[in-house]
Each structure stands twice: as structure tokens, then as C-alpha cells.
Motif scaffolding. Structure first.
Motif, PDB file in Angstrom:
ATOM      1  N   SER A 118       0.814  -1.221   0.000  1.00 25.14           N
ATOM      2  CA  SER A 118       0.000   0.000   0.000  1.00 25.14           C
ATOM      3  C   SER A 118       0.846   1.268   0.000  1.00 25.14           C
ATOM      4  O   SER A 118       0.407   2.323  -0.485  1.00 25.14           O
ATOM      5  CB  SER A 118      -0.951   0.006   1.206  1.00 25.14           C
ATOM      6  N   LYS A 119       2.083   1.184   0.532  1.00 23.36           N
ATOM      7  CA  LYS A 119       2.956   2.368   0.538  1.00 23.36           C
ATOM      8  C   LYS A 119       3.293   2.824  -0.877  1.00 23.36           C
ATOM      9  O   LYS A 119       3.522   4.012  -1.127  1.00 23.36           O
ATOM     10  CB  LYS A 119       4.245   2.065   1.309  1.00 23.36           C
ATOM     11  N   LEU A 120       3.316   1.863  -1.793  1.00 23.72           N
ATOM     12  CA  LEU A 120       3.586   2.189  -3.187  1.00 23.72           C
ATOM     13  C   LEU A 120       2.562   3.186  -3.720  1.00 23.72           C
ATOM     14  O   LEU A 120       2.905   4.137  -4.425  1.00 23.72           O
ATOM     15  CB  LEU A 120       3.569   0.907  -4.028  1.00 23.72           C
ATOM     16  N   PHE A 121       1.286   2.994  -3.343  1.00 18.23           N
ATOM     17  CA  PHE A 121       0.224   3.883  -3.823  1.00 18.23           C
ATOM     18  C   PHE A 121       0.372   5.275  -3.214  1.00 18.23           C
ATOM     19  O   PHE A 121       0.150   6.281  -3.899  1.00 18.23           O
ATOM     20  CB  PHE A 121      -1.141   3.270  -3.507  1.00 18.23           C
ATOM     21  N   ASP A 122       0.747   5.346  -1.946  1.00 18.47           N
ATOM     22  CA  ASP A 122       0.977   6.653  -1.314  1.00 18.47           C
ATOM     23  C   ASP A 122       2.061   7.424  -2.057  1.00 18.47           C
ATOM     24  O   ASP A 122       1.934   8.636  -2.293  1.00 18.47           O
ATOM     25  CB  ASP A 122       1.385   6.464   0.152  1.00 18.47           C
ATOM     26  N   GLN A 123       3.112   6.729  -2.442  1.00 18.56           N
ATOM     27  CA  GLN A 123       4.209   7.383  -3.165  1.00 18.56           C
ATOM     28  C   GLN A 123       3.759   7.853  -4.549  1.00 18.56           C
ATOM     29  O   GLN A 123       4.057   8.979  -4.966  1.00 18.56           O
ATOM     30  CB  GLN A 123       5.391   6.415  -3.290  1.00 18.56           C
ATOM     31  N   LEU A 124       3.038   6.985  -5.262  1.00 18.83           N
ATOM     32  CA  LEU A 124       2.628   7.318  -6.628  1.00 18.83           C
ATOM     33  C   LEU A 124       1.635   8.476  -6.664  1.00 18.83           C
ATOM     34  O   LEU A 124       1.628   9.264  -7.618  1.00 18.83           O
ATOM     35  CB  LEU A 124       2.033   6.082  -7.313  1.00 18.83           C
ATOM     36  N   PHE A 125       0.811   8.608  -5.617  1.00 15.09           N
ATOM     37  CA  PHE A 125      -0.160   9.701  -5.602  1.00 15.09           C
ATOM     38  C   PHE A 125       0.510  11.059  -5.383  1.00 15.09           C
ATOM     39  O   PHE A 125      -0.146  12.089  -5.522  1.00 15.09           O
ATOM     40  CB  PHE A 125      -1.239   9.457  -4.544  1.00 15.09           C
ATOM     41  N   ASN A 126       1.788  11.073  -5.064  1.00 15.76           N
ATOM     42  CA  ASN A 126       2.515  12.345  -5.021  1.00 15.76           C
ATOM     43  C   ASN A 126       2.700  12.913  -6.428  1.00 15.76           C
ATOM     44  O   ASN A 126       2.909  14.118  -6.591  1.00 15.76           O
ATOM     45  CB  ASN A 126       3.886  12.155  -4.366  1.00 15.76           C
ATOM     46  N   THR A 127       2.608  12.022  -7.429  1.00 18.49           N
ATOM     47  CA  THR A 127       2.825  12.430  -8.825  1.00 18.49           C
ATOM     48  C   THR A 127       1.559  12.337  -9.663  1.00 18.49           C
ATOM     49  O   THR A 127       1.325  13.169 -10.554  1.00 18.49           O
ATOM     50  CB  THR A 127       3.920  11.554  -9.472  1.00 18.49           C
ATOM     51  N   TYR A 128       0.739  11.324  -9.380  1.00 21.64           N
ATOM     52  CA  TYR A 128      -0.425  11.043 -10.237  1.00 21.64           C
ATOM     53  C   TYR A 128      -1.733  11.246  -9.475  1.00 21.64           C
ATOM     54  O   TYR A 128      -1.781  11.144  -8.248  1.00 21.64           O
ATOM     55  CB  TYR A 128      -0.354   9.607 -10.765  1.00 21.64           C
ATOM     56  N   ASN A 129      -2.796  11.522 -10.234  1.00 17.82           N
ATOM     57  CA  ASN A 129      -4.140  11.653  -9.659  1.00 17.82           C
ATOM     58  C   ASN A 129      -4.944  10.362  -9.764  1.00 17.82           C
ATOM     59  O   ASN A 129      -5.833  10.100  -8.952  1.00 17.82           O
ATOM     60  CB  ASN A 129      -4.926  12.765 -10.370  1.00 17.82           C
ATOM     61  N   VAL A 130      -4.647   9.567 -10.802  1.00 21.39           N
ATOM     62  CA  VAL A 130      -5.373   8.318 -11.035  1.00 21.39           C
ATOM     63  C   VAL A 130      -4.362   7.196 -11.273  1.00 21.39           C
ATOM     64  O   VAL A 130      -3.464   7.328 -12.117  1.00 21.39           O
ATOM     65  CB  VAL A 130      -6.319   8.417 -12.247  1.00 21.39           C
ATOM     66  N   LEU A 131      -4.505   6.116 -10.534  1.00 22.17           N
ATOM     67  CA  LEU A 131      -3.690   4.919 -10.739  1.00 22.17           C
ATOM     68  C   LEU A 131      -4.601   3.825 -11.279  1.00 22.17           C
ATOM     69  O   LEU A 131      -5.594   3.475 -10.640  1.00 22.17           O
ATOM     70  CB  LEU A 131      -3.037   4.479  -9.428  1.00 22.17           C
ATOM     71  N   ILE A 132      -4.284   3.321 -12.450  1.00 21.53           N
ATOM     72  CA  ILE A 132      -5.152   2.354 -13.119  1.00 21.53           C
ATOM     73  C   ILE A 132      -4.512   0.976 -13.011  1.00 21.53           C
ATOM     74  O   ILE A 132      -3.414   0.745 -13.538  1.00 21.53           O
ATOM     75  CB  ILE A 132      -5.354   2.721 -14.603  1.00 21.53           C
ATOM     76  N   VAL A 133      -5.177   0.064 -12.310  1.00 23.52           N
ATOM     77  CA  VAL A 133      -4.611  -1.253 -12.006  1.00 23.52           C
ATOM     78  C   VAL A 133      -5.319  -2.325 -12.822  1.00 23.52           C
ATOM     79  O   VAL A 133      -6.555  -2.358 -12.893  1.00 23.52           O
ATOM     80  CB  VAL A 133      -4.744  -1.570 -10.501  1.00 23.52           C
ATOM     81  N   ALA A 134      -4.537  -3.198 -13.413  1.00 22.10           N
ATOM     82  CA  ALA A 134      -5.103  -4.348 -14.130  1.00 22.10           C
ATOM     83  C   ALA A 134      -5.683  -5.329 -13.119  1.00 22.10           C
ATOM     84  O   ALA A 134      -4.974  -5.817 -12.233  1.00 22.10           O
ATOM     85  CB  ALA A 134      -4.019  -5.024 -14.961  1.00 22.10           C
ATOM     86  N   GLY A 135      -6.978  -5.584 -13.233  1.00 23.59           N
ATOM     87  CA  GLY A 135      -7.617  -6.535 -12.337  1.00 23.59           C
ATOM     88  C   GLY A 135      -7.234  -7.960 -12.664  1.00 23.59           C
ATOM     89  O   GLY A 135      -6.597  -8.237 -13.685  1.00 23.59           O
ATOM     90  N   PHE A 136      -7.566  -8.892 -11.743  1.00 28.70           N
ATOM     91  CA  PHE A 136      -7.512 -10.322 -12.070  1.00 28.70           C
ATOM     92  C   PHE A 136      -6.104 -10.913 -11.999  1.00 28.70           C
ATOM     93  O   PHE A 136      -5.927 -12.100 -12.215  1.00 28.70           O
ATOM     94  CB  PHE A 136      -8.124 -10.494 -13.464  1.00 28.70           C
ATOM     95  N   GLN A 137      -5.075 -10.108 -11.664  1.00 26.66           N
ATOM     96  CA  GLN A 137      -3.717 -10.629 -11.796  1.00 26.66           C
ATOM     97  C   GLN A 137      -2.807 -10.197 -10.654  1.00 26.66           C
ATOM     98  O   GLN A 137      -3.070  -9.222  -9.949  1.00 26.66           O
ATOM     99  CB  GLN A 137      -3.105 -10.179 -13.118  1.00 26.66           C
ATOM    100  N   GLY A 138      -1.716 -10.949 -10.503  1.00 24.56           N
ATOM    101  CA  GLY A 138      -0.694 -10.630  -9.519  1.00 24.56           C
ATOM    102  C   GLY A 138       0.576 -11.370  -9.879  1.00 24.56           C
ATOM    103  O   GLY A 138       0.790 -11.741 -11.032  1.00 24.56           O
ATOM    104  N   PHE A 139       1.421 -11.602  -8.870  1.00 21.71           N
ATOM    105  CA  PHE A 139       2.650 -12.361  -9.102  1.00 21.71           C
ATOM    106  C   PHE A 139       2.977 -13.162  -7.856  1.00 21.71           C
ATOM    107  O   PHE A 139       2.594 -12.796  -6.740  1.00 21.71           O
ATOM    108  CB  PHE A 139       3.809 -11.415  -9.461  1.00 21.71           C
ATOM    109  N   ASN A 140       3.681 -14.279  -8.039  1.00 26.80           N
ATOM    110  CA  ASN A 140       4.007 -15.133  -6.902  1.00 26.80           C
ATOM    111  C   ASN A 140       5.453 -14.939  -6.458  1.00 26.80           C
ATOM    112  O   ASN A 140       6.169 -14.071  -6.971  1.00 26.80           O
ATOM    113  CB  ASN A 140       3.710 -16.606  -7.221  1.00 26.80           C
ATOM    114  N   THR A 141       5.890 -15.748  -5.505  1.00 23.78           N
ATOM    115  CA  THR A 141       7.234 -15.585  -4.939  1.00 23.78           C
ATOM    116  C   THR A 141       8.332 -15.886  -5.951  1.00 23.78           C
ATOM    117  O   THR A 141       9.492 -15.522  -5.740  1.00 23.78           O
ATOM    118  CB  THR A 141       7.412 -16.494  -3.712  1.00 23.78           C
TER     119      THR A 141
END
Length: 400
Positions: A118-141
Motif C-alpha cells: 500500500s505504501k507504493l500507492f501513497d508514493q505514486l499519488f505524489n505524482t499522479y491523480n489516477v492509478l489504473i490497475v489491471a484486475g484479475f492478476q498478480g505475481f508469486n514468490t
């Protein structure tokens, strides 16, 4: 500054014109002082088309390969939406599941979210107004791309809202939660508010509005969800913790699940080792089975259960493995049935619901084959051709 997670389904972003309309809507909300995390699905039937192409190649694709392919649909949508937003003066950034820090565990095609940065989003909102995330996906270890299974974009959206402790708004082609599918029963009533537990039950039993995993996350983290129609003035439905009411209805909804298969296996002797091996394979493949019934007699063993039709190729593989050890094993997979369920938290305190459902089906001469219950639901397996008629009769009987 207020932060909100919004999710737009595949039908809402099915073409460029619709994506442009959503971009204008998002711009207006940004100008009102909001920070927006926007989760999107693949455009229209993109995922279905990708699966169709794979089926023309093989019926048993490698799961890791398939996950890489299926996630391309959402990546296309986030790119289009971000291009349009930046073009109209809104600072936005598209993020894949990997870039958004959505870590997962489990199988490549039905992983579960283990952690979000979640800290990543706090950092990105210092630069951007909208963060668009691809649903349905992630990554494993192992840094491999994974998917979250059917309805995974809902899960992505609610999990992101939980990680940031903000509300979640889900927009689709329906204007709220109804007592049943209005296409089957046009007189169905729309709910203004539904409890988490009722919505979880309705989703798990086939309502198709939201996946139960997303509701479970919302309940665990007390995240209110608003479900509404995309870019509509119609009021939708809030899904939240149980609302104290002076009087609760015994039944609040009727769900129908046509996306199921009925599996029966027979073996000429009562072999508990066979059952142990079967359920070990089911657990390994992370297959959820439902409505289990077992008959043991001098003639042997019979076991029946229902499951999602999307996992048919996996159950075929399991039975193929079992027949190597038990050549006399006979199994049958049928898709000629459907499951109809009545749901309502008021069932806990009211009697006679099951009796009323039984009488309704018997009086209409609609046979049913298996029955299962929970604290707030009763489900029946009926013939596929009788499913919608059963829903209509039950809605009339319970004034839904």
C-alpha cells in the motif's frame, strides 16, 4: 484527500467510446478533489476469445502459459484508459498486477492475494491523480504472473480498498443487487442495502453479481462496497455489515447456478482409500466441491457431488489418474442440472422456510435430486430446463 477504489467490468469498457466516457467521469471526480485507484477488466469478451483460441490448440494447457496469456486482456484496458486520461489532462499511470505489488499464493490460474504494497500507492499519488490497475492478476514468490480466477477483478478492487482502508465502488451493467436475476423474474426487487453474509451466500450460490471472495475480504476488513450501473444516475446497492432491522424477511433472494456440473462415481466395493485419494487430488488442485452425497451398500460405493464447470478438465484429469490405480472405477460428468438456492439471514430465527420451498416445488411437479443447507440458505439440484421456472415460483411464493 479522499481516496476511493473504483472498478469497471468488461461490459463497461467493451469499446474505446465507453472507455472515453469513463475517463471524462474520472476527470470530474479528480477535479472534485479525489485520488482514484481504478481497477479494470479486459474489454468485453476478450478473455473468452483468448480461451477459445487456446481450446483450439489443446484441452489441457500449461497453467503458467495460460496465466501469461489471459492477463494481456486487462493490460490492454489499463493502457487505453491511461492514454485517454493523460490526453485530457489527468495525470494517470497504468499498473499491471506486478507493478501494483499484488503478491499471490497458490495455483497460477486461481491464486489468492497474500500481500499488497500500500505504501507504493501513497508514493505514486505524489505524482499522479489516477492509478489504473489491471484486475484479475498478480505475481508469486517466483516472480511469475498469476491470475485470481473467475471474477478476479472484483477481488483485486476490494483487496486494494482493504489495503488502503477506503471505500470500494464496483460498476457494471446492472444497477444493484436484486432479489434474483431480473432477466428471469422481471418483477425482482432491488435492494438498497445487503449484508455481507447474505451477499457472500448469494455470490457463492450463483448470483453472478460479485464473487464471494471479494465479499469475504470486504467483511474481514469492514470495507463498504457500492454496486451500481456504470455512468448511471440510478441508485445502486450498498453491501456492508449487518443492518439492525426491526423485522427481517426470512428470504431476501433466490440464486440460480447454471455454471455447474454434476459428478457421480461408482466403485464395486466400499474402498475408503479411493475416497481418501480422490479428496487428496481435489485439495491439491484446489477444486471446491459442493452438495456431496454418498451411498455405501453391498454393491459397492457411490459418490455424487457438484462443482464449477470451469474446472471440468481438472476433474477429468483426476479421474484419469484414479483409474490407473482403480481400473473398475466408473465416473459420469453431467451438465444437465442446475442449482437453485433461497437465501436470507432471517432463516436463523424463522421456521417453515424449507417446508415452503419443498411444497412449492412438489406442487409444481418439479423434481429435485440433492438438497443442502447452511444457516442462511437452502439449495436444490433440479433439471436444467426447470431451473428458471423454479426461480420464478419461489420468488412469487416469498414475495421477492
Amino acid at each position: 484527500m479522499r481516496r476511493t477504489v473504483l472498478k469497471f467490468g468488461g461490459s463497461s469498457v467493451s469499446n474505446i467510446e465507453k472507455i472515453k466516457d469513463i475517463a471524462i467521469y474520472l476527470k470530474n471526480r479528480v477535479e472534485e478533489g479525489e485520488q482514484l485507484v481504478v481497477v479494470v477488466s479486459a474489454m468485453g469478451k476478450t478473455t473468452d476469445e483468448l480461451l477459445k483460441q487456446v481450446n483450439s490448440i489443446t484441452k489441457t494447457p500449461n497453467e503458467q502459459d495460460l496465466a501469461v496469456l489471459l492477463t494481456t486482456g486487462e493490460q490492454q484496458t489499463i493502457s487505453y484508459l491511461s492514454i485517454i486520461l493523460n490526453d485530457i489532462g489527468v495525470r494517470s499511470k497504468p499498473l499491471t498486477g506486478y507493478q501494483a505489488g499484488i503478491e499471490t499464493v497458490g495455483h497460477h490460474l486461481k491464486s489468492k492475494i497474500s500481500k499488497i504494497n500500500s505504501k507504493l500507492f501513497d508514493q505514486l499519488f505524489n505524482t499522479y491523480n489516477v492509478l489504473i490497475v489491471a484486475g484479475f492478476q498478480g505475481f508469486n514468490t517466483d516472480n511469475e504472473i498469476t491470475t485470481l480466477g473467475r471474477g478476479g477483478s472484483d477481488t483485486t478492487a476490494v483487496a486494494l480498498a482493504a489495503a488502503q482502508q477506503c471505500p470500494c465502488e464496483i460498476y457494471t451493467d446492472v444497477d444493484g443487487v436484486y432479489s434474483t436475476d431480473p432477466r428471469i423474474y422481471p418483477q425482482a426487487k432491488r435492494h438498497q442495502v445487503v449484508s455481507y453474509e447474505e451477499m457472500m451466500e448469494m455470490s457463492a450460490l450463483g448470483s453472478g453479481v460479485l464473487v464471494s471472495r471479494s465479499i469475504e475480504i470486504a467483511k474481514n476488513y469492514n470495507i463498504p462496497i457500492y454496486l451500481g450501473k456504470t455512468l448511471s444516475e440510478e441508485k445502486g446497492t450498498w453491501i456492508m455489515s449487518t443492518i439492525e432491522m426491526i423485522e427481517k424477511k426470512a428470504v431476501t433472494g433466490v440464486a440460480i447456478d447454471k455454471d455447474m456440473i454434476h459428478v457421480t462415481l461408482n466403485y464395486p466395493e466400499n474402498n475408503t482409500q479411493l475416497l481418501d485419494q480422490l479428496f487428496m487430488y481435489l485439495e491439491k488442485e484446489e477444486i471446491n466441491v459442493d452438495m456431496i452425497s454418498q451411498i455405501t451398500s453391498n454393491e459397492g460405493l457411490q459418490l455424487s457431488f457438484t462443482m464449477k464447470d470451469t474446472e471440468e478438465y481438472q476433474i477429468q484429469k483426476i479421474f484419469g489418474q484414479l483409474k490407473e490405480y482403480y481400473p473398475a472405477l466408473y465416473f459420469k460428468i453431467e451438465n444437465r442440472f442446475t442449482k437453485v438456492s433461497v437465501i436470507g439471514s432471517g432463516m436463523r430465527d424463522m421456521t417453515g422456510v424449507a417446508s415452503k420451498v419443498f411444497r412449492t416445488l412438489i406442487e409444481a411437479n418439479l423434481p429435485f435430486y440433492q438438497v443442502t443447507t447452511s444457516e442462511i440458505s437452502i439449495s436444490y439440484v433440479v433439471d436444467l430446463e426447470n431451473g428458471e421456472k423454479a426461480v420464478q415460483l419461489l420468488c412469487e411464493r416469498f414475495d421477492l
